[in-house]
Scaffold this active site. Structure first.
Site, PDB file in Angstrom:
ATOM      1  N   ASP A 176       2.014  -1.539  -4.666  1.00 32.69           N
ATOM      2  CA  ASP A 176       0.845  -1.212  -4.486  1.00 32.69           C
ATOM      3  C   ASP A 176      -0.026  -1.767  -5.800  1.00 32.69           C
ATOM      4  O   ASP A 176       0.564  -2.423  -6.645  1.00 32.69           O
ATOM      5  CB  ASP A 176       0.855   0.461  -4.812  1.00 32.69           C
ATOM      6  N   TYR A 221     -14.475  -0.424   9.897  1.00 30.71           N
ATOM      7  CA  TYR A 221     -13.218  -0.105  10.034  1.00 30.71           C
ATOM      8  C   TYR A 221     -12.447  -0.342  11.357  1.00 30.71           C
ATOM      9  O   TYR A 221     -11.604  -1.089  11.575  1.00 30.71           O
ATOM     10  CB  TYR A 221     -12.841   1.167   9.545  1.00 30.71           C
ATOM     11  N   LYS A 259     -10.107  -3.143  12.860  1.00 28.77           N
ATOM     12  CA  LYS A 259      -8.654  -2.904  13.711  1.00 28.77           C
ATOM     13  C   LYS A 259      -8.568  -3.376  14.891  1.00 28.77           C
ATOM     14  O   LYS A 259      -7.828  -3.695  15.080  1.00 28.77           O
ATOM     15  CB  LYS A 259      -8.531  -1.361  13.474  1.00 28.77           C
ATOM     16  N   GLY A 309       0.925  -1.009   0.007  1.00 24.98           N
ATOM     17  CA  GLY A 309       0.046  -0.013   0.010  1.00 24.98           C
ATOM     18  C   GLY A 309       0.900   1.164  -0.247  1.00 24.98           C
ATOM     19  O   GLY A 309       0.513   2.234   0.743  1.00 24.98           O
ATOM     20  N   GLY A 349      -0.238   5.013  -0.849  1.00 28.94           N
ATOM     21  CA  GLY A 349      -1.242   5.589  -0.150  1.00 28.94           C
ATOM     22  C   GLY A 349      -0.771   6.671   0.742  1.00 28.94           C
ATOM     23  O   GLY A 349       0.481   7.278   0.541  1.00 28.94           O
ATOM     24  N   GLN A 350      -1.573   7.136   1.633  1.00 28.75           N
ATOM     25  CA  GLN A 350      -1.214   8.641   2.247  1.00 28.75           C
ATOM     26  C   GLN A 350      -0.059   8.470   3.068  1.00 28.75           C
ATOM     27  O   GLN A 350       1.038   9.175   2.992  1.00 28.75           O
ATOM     28  CB  GLN A 350      -2.325   9.173   3.144  1.00 28.75           C
TER      29      GLN A 350
HETATM   30  N1  SER Z   1      -8.066   8.434   9.600  1.00 29.44           N
HETATM   31  C1  SER Z   1      -8.668   7.288   9.660  1.00 29.44           C
HETATM   32  C2  SER Z   1     -10.109   7.430   9.264  1.00 29.44           C
HETATM   33  O1  SER Z   1     -10.547   8.475   9.132  1.00 29.44           O
HETATM   34  C3  SER Z   1      -8.752   6.964  10.944  1.00 29.44           C
HETATM   35  O2  SER Z   1      -7.811   5.992  11.255  1.00 29.44           O
HETATM   36  O3  SER Z   1     -10.782   6.492   8.657  1.00 29.44           O
END
Ligand code: SER
Length: 315
Positions: free
Chosen positions: A38, A141, A145, A12, A15-16
């Site tokens: 990626d 999400y 996690k 990845g 990504g940011q």
């Molecule tokens: N920056 C992430 C989000 O907003 C949080 O881990 O999903």
């Protein structure tokens, strides 16, 4: 420092976080020891296109480049995963297992896997949220996690896999773009302030969230990865604090540089996600175990963001 030559694979990497982590690690270890992957082709070299859900393709790269360390940065973030719950769960969990199993088999020595403030939920104490507390996340999400943290700890305890993790706050950067998170407003606001002097925020004015400038986040990540294994006492994931602010505060900070900047607020479904997360984080465990200390104030971050985005947009 490792006693062996680290060979690093970043998943990845477009990504940011990956965009800046690649640069930072390449500087440190030499670019031939840092391989970026990626789904999409990357400008960074050496790089490979890789679908991280494909375990055998991943293993082939690990063998070919004799990888010792993986930074696993593949994820579907909070806002996008709410729209595609099963896909989000599958992507976030399957890829984690592939990497943990490479650790279990002894092919790789060290793993970094990012967790998030999203592991907390509405029943968590919102202010100065402790390392260990109630964790009942209400997003896909956050559930992925939270479960992932427990799997990391399980693989460490049962199989001795050296996996390390940080619960990142909202990350603010200009080199790489955020993709589908609830904290993305704090990046978008800089682009819109410079382009149009106007921003419509999808969160309410007084929504406090934990945030961090990417330079601090990258340094934290590498400091954690370089700490002696015996110092890394938390094997779920470390709380990490930078700044806590709300949209009206960051807007006021931007206004100091762009006096006619205007903001208005049209909250959408992401408001409920933000409301379920902490407003500020207690990171005493990270401070005690590996000497974590943030360096960036909101003022300094705002200055660097405005400068960085300006140069990126050729303004
Ligand atoms: N920056 C992430 C989000 O907003 C949080 O881990 O999903």
């Amino acid at each position: 420092m490792s006693t062996y030559q680290e060979r690093i694979l970043i998943l990845g990497a477009g990504g940011q976080i990956g965009t800046e982590l690649c640069e930072y690690l390449a500087e440190k270890h030499g670019s031939n020891n840092v391989i970026a992957t990626d789904l999409k082709p990357l400008a960074y070299q050496p790089s490979e296109t890789l679908d991280a859900t494909n375990a055998s393709a991943l293993e082939e790269l690990v063998d070919r480049y004799q990888i010792t360390t993986i930074y696993h940065l593949v994820a579907m973030l909070s806002a996008t995963a709410e729209k595609h719950p099963e896909k989000g769960w599958a992507l976030n969990m399957d890829t984690l297992f592939h990497v943990l199993n490479l650790g279990k088999s002894g092919k790789i020595k060290k793993i970094f896997w990012p967790s998030s403030i999203a592991v907390f939920g509405p029943s968590t104490p919102r202010h100065n949220t402790p390392q260990q507390t109630i964790m009942e996340p209400s997003t896909v999400y956050g559930i992925s996690k939270g479960a992932g943290e427990l799997w990391c700890s399980y693989y460490f305890e049962k199989y001795g896999v050296d996996v390390r993790s940080i619960r990142y706050p909202g990350l603010i950067s200009w080199k790489g773009e955020p993709g589908g998170g609830t904290t993305d407003y704090a990046v978008d606001i800089f682009y819109e302030a410079l382009r149009k002097k106007q921003y419509t925020c999808f969160l309410k004015a007084d929504t406090y969230l934990p945030m961090m400038y990417m330079t601090d986040a990258i340094r934290a990540t590498v400091e954690l990865m370089e700490a002696p294994a015996s110092d890394v006492r938390v094997r779920t994931s470390y709380n990490l604090a930078g700044n806590s602010f709300c949209p009206s505060e960051i807007a006021a900070e931007i206004k100091k540089h762009i006096p006619d900047f205007e903001i208005d607020y049209v909250p959408d479904f992401r408001q409920a996600i933000a409301d379920s997360w902490p407003a500020s984080i207690n990171d005493e465990a990270a401070q005690a175990d590996w000497n974590w200390k943030p360096k960036y104030s909101v003022e300094r971050m705002t200055e660097e963001m405005l400068q960085g985005v300006k140069s990126k947009l050729n303004l």
